[in-house]
Design an enzyme around this catalytic site. Structure first.
Site, PDB file in Angstrom:
ATOM      1  N   ILE A  73       0.877  -1.186   0.000  1.00 36.14           N
ATOM      2  CA  ILE A  73       0.000   0.000   0.000  1.00 36.14           C
ATOM      3  C   ILE A  73       0.905   1.223   0.000  1.00 36.14           C
ATOM      4  CG2 ILE A  73      -0.346  -0.120   2.519  1.00 36.14           C
ATOM      5  CD1 ILE A  73      -3.045   1.384   2.048  1.00 36.14           C
ATOM      6  N   ALA A  74       0.618   2.157  -0.873  1.00 35.92           N
ATOM      7  CA  ALA A  74       1.449   3.360  -0.939  1.00 35.92           C
ATOM      8  C   ALA A  74       0.653   4.498  -1.572  1.00 35.92           C
ATOM      9  CB  ALA A  74       2.709   3.090  -1.763  1.00 35.92           C
ATOM     10  N   GLU A 107       2.122  -7.219   6.888  1.00 34.92           N
ATOM     11  CA  GLU A 107       3.325  -6.992   7.685  1.00 34.92           C
ATOM     12  C   GLU A 107       3.725  -5.530   7.571  1.00 34.92           C
ATOM     13  OE1 GLU A 107       4.307  -9.618   5.201  1.00 34.92           O
ATOM     14  OE2 GLU A 107       4.085 -11.371   6.493  1.00 34.92           O
ATOM     15  N   ASN A 112       7.749   2.034  11.140  1.00 30.63           N
ATOM     16  CA  ASN A 112       6.869   2.783  10.229  1.00 30.63           C
ATOM     17  C   ASN A 112       5.619   3.275  10.975  1.00 30.63           C
ATOM     18  OD1 ASN A 112       5.441   3.827   8.088  1.00 30.63           O
ATOM     19  ND2 ASN A 112       5.753   2.083   6.727  1.00 30.63           N
ATOM     20  N   TYR A 119      -3.113   1.670  10.074  1.00 32.18           N
ATOM     21  CA  TYR A 119      -3.688   0.335  10.314  1.00 32.18           C
ATOM     22  C   TYR A 119      -4.489   0.313  11.627  1.00 32.18           C
ATOM     23  CZ  TYR A 119      -0.278  -0.805   6.680  1.00 32.18           C
ATOM     24  OH  TYR A 119       0.454  -0.815   5.522  1.00 32.18           O
TER      25      TYR A 119
HETATM   26  C1  LIG Z   1       1.018   4.811   5.005  1.00 28.58           C
HETATM   27  C2  LIG Z   1       0.378   5.605   3.876  1.00 28.58           C
HETATM   28  C3  LIG Z   1      -0.103   4.646   2.798  1.00 28.58           C
HETATM   29  C4  LIG Z   1      -0.824   6.398   4.450  1.00 28.58           C
HETATM   30  O1  LIG Z   1      -1.532   6.985   3.358  1.00 28.58           O
HETATM   31  P1  LIG Z   1      -2.406   8.317   3.536  1.00 28.58           P
HETATM   32  O2  LIG Z   1      -3.242   8.465   2.317  1.00 28.58           O
HETATM   33  O3  LIG Z   1      -1.534   9.469   3.877  1.00 28.58           O
HETATM   34  O4  LIG Z   1      -3.296   7.936   4.798  1.00 28.58           O
HETATM   35  P2  LIG Z   1      -4.685   8.647   5.239  1.00 28.58           P
HETATM   36  O5  LIG Z   1      -4.671  10.084   4.837  1.00 28.58           O
HETATM   37  O6  LIG Z   1      -5.816   7.806   4.752  1.00 28.58           O
HETATM   38  O7  LIG Z   1      -4.583   8.556   6.821  1.00 28.58           O
HETATM   39  C5  LIG Z   1      -5.549   7.865   7.597  1.00 28.58           C
HETATM   40  C6  LIG Z   1      -5.142   7.948   9.052  1.00 28.58           C
HETATM   41  O8  LIG Z   1      -3.882   7.304   9.264  1.00 28.58           O
HETATM   42  C7  LIG Z   1      -3.131   8.029  10.256  1.00 28.58           C
HETATM   43  N1  LIG Z   1      -1.967   8.688   9.626  1.00 28.58           N
HETATM   44  C8  LIG Z   1      -1.689   8.767   8.304  1.00 28.58           C
HETATM   45  N2  LIG Z   1      -0.531   9.454   8.118  1.00 28.58           N
HETATM   46  C9  LIG Z   1      -0.093   9.799   9.350  1.00 28.58           C
HETATM   47  C10 LIG Z   1       1.054  10.513   9.809  1.00 28.58           C
HETATM   48  N3  LIG Z   1       1.990  11.008   8.967  1.00 28.58           N
HETATM   49  N4  LIG Z   1       1.213  10.681  11.146  1.00 28.58           N
HETATM   50  C11 LIG Z   1       0.305  10.182  12.024  1.00 28.58           C
HETATM   51  N5  LIG Z   1      -0.826   9.497  11.632  1.00 28.58           N
HETATM   52  C12 LIG Z   1      -1.000   9.315  10.317  1.00 28.58           C
HETATM   53  C13 LIG Z   1      -4.057   9.123  10.769  1.00 28.58           C
HETATM   54  O9  LIG Z   1      -4.802   8.564  11.835  1.00 28.58           O
HETATM   55  C14 LIG Z   1      -4.930   9.365   9.555  1.00 28.58           C
HETATM   56  O10 LIG Z   1      -6.190   9.901   9.869  1.00 28.58           O
HETATM   57  P3  LIG Z   1      -6.332  11.505  10.017  1.00 28.58           P
HETATM   58  O11 LIG Z   1      -5.632  12.150   8.845  1.00 28.58           O
HETATM   59  O12 LIG Z   1      -7.818  11.688  10.006  1.00 28.58           O
HETATM   60  O13 LIG Z   1      -5.662  11.844  11.317  1.00 28.58           O
HETATM   61  C15 LIG Z   1       1.384   6.652   3.269  1.00 28.58           C
HETATM   62  O14 LIG Z   1       1.935   7.415   4.318  1.00 28.58           O
HETATM   63  C16 LIG Z   1       2.511   6.018   2.481  1.00 28.58           C
HETATM   64  O15 LIG Z   1       2.394   5.781   1.266  1.00 28.58           O
HETATM   65  N6  LIG Z   1       3.654   5.744   3.151  1.00 28.58           N
HETATM   66  C17 LIG Z   1       4.823   5.162   2.449  1.00 28.58           C
HETATM   67  C18 LIG Z   1       4.590   3.728   2.041  1.00 28.58           C
HETATM   68  C19 LIG Z   1       4.377   2.836   3.232  1.00 28.58           C
HETATM   69  O16 LIG Z   1       5.039   2.962   4.258  1.00 28.58           O
HETATM   70  N7  LIG Z   1       3.450   1.865   3.086  1.00 28.58           N
HETATM   71  C20 LIG Z   1       3.132   0.905   4.121  1.00 28.58           C
HETATM   72  C21 LIG Z   1       4.044  -0.273   4.040  1.00 28.58           C
HETATM   73  S1  LIG Z   1       3.640  -1.502   5.268  1.00 28.58           S
END
Ligand SMILES: CC(C)(COP(=O)(O)OP(=O)(O)OC[C@H]1O[C@@H](n2cnc3c(N)ncnc32)[C@H](O)[C@@H]1OP(=O)(O)O)[C@@H](O)C(=O)NCCC(=O)NCCS
Length: 150
Positions: A73-74, A107, A112, A119
């Site tokens: 997921i990214a 996983e 992270n 999650y």
């Molecule tokens: C992890 C990832 C997919 C999250 O995507 P995203 O679109 O930013 O997530 P969302 O906006 O849907 O966030 C949902 C909730 O997750 C939590 N969250 C997301 N980013 C956060 C951050 N930087 N810090 C704290 N909480 C966070 C919050 O609770 C958020 O809800 P809120 O914005 O209402 O507070 C993104 O950061 C990413 O691509 N990271 C790099 C790749 C990665 O690490 N993938 C997972 C591998 S296991």
């Protein structure tokens, strides 16, 4: 999160998703590995696209018997914190249920925090640890699971 649609991954998304993999991971999936999943009947790969059809994020998973496993997921940095990660997981939950899954697992690196926050918000629980699962850098993996029947 207006103007973002979650749709099945197609061949035209593959180049951008391979770029996204490179932006996010030390061992990114290649275009070829992503392409192979288009013909894999156990694979469910979904893409988040903006109003111009540009890839904002994606999620990859496999349903085998009653278990769904999220492999990837990214979200591109410029689209983060807009609810796209949440929307990708929600869409996958619906699809996995349709395919007969009873639970979803994944996983994640314990370092992270961002992904773990997402999650936790989605209701996943930590159920175990895989020692030295990741490379570059070496790190254990937390195993997290979500059950549909809870
Ligand atoms: C992890 C990832 C997919 C999250 O995507 P995203 O679109 O930013 O997530 P969302 O906006 O849907 O966030 C949902 C909730 O997750 C939590 N969250 C997301 N980013 C956060 C951050 N930087 N810090 C704290 N909480 C966070 C919050 O609770 C958020 O809800 P809120 O914005 O209402 O507070 C993104 O950061 C990413 O691509 N990271 C790099 C790749 C990665 O690490 N993938 C997972 C591998 S296991």
């Amino acid at each position: 999160m207006e103007e973002i649609k979650i749709i099945p991954m197609t061949g035209k998304h593959i180049k951008e998703i391979a770029e996204l993999e490179k932006v996010c991971f030390s061992q990114p999936w290649s275009e070829n590995s992503l392409l192979e999943e288009l013909d894999n009947h156990t694979a469910q790969f979904l893409t988040a696209v903006d109003e111009d059809g540009k890839v904002a994020g994606y999620i990859g998973s496999f349903v085998v018997c009653e278990s769904c496993y999220i492999s990837n997921i990214a979200v591109f940095p410029q689209y983060r914190r807009k609810g796209i990660g949440r929307a990708l997981i929600s869409a996958l939950f619906s699809l996995a249920k349709e395919k007969g899954a009873e639970s979803v697992s994944l996983e994640v690196r314990p370092s992270n925090d961002t992904a773990i926050s997402l999650y936790n918000v989605m209701g996943f629980e930590e159920v175990g640890l895989r020692k030295n699962f990741y490379r570059n850098p070496t790190e254990d993996a937390l195993i997290m699971t979500y059950s549909f029947d809870k």
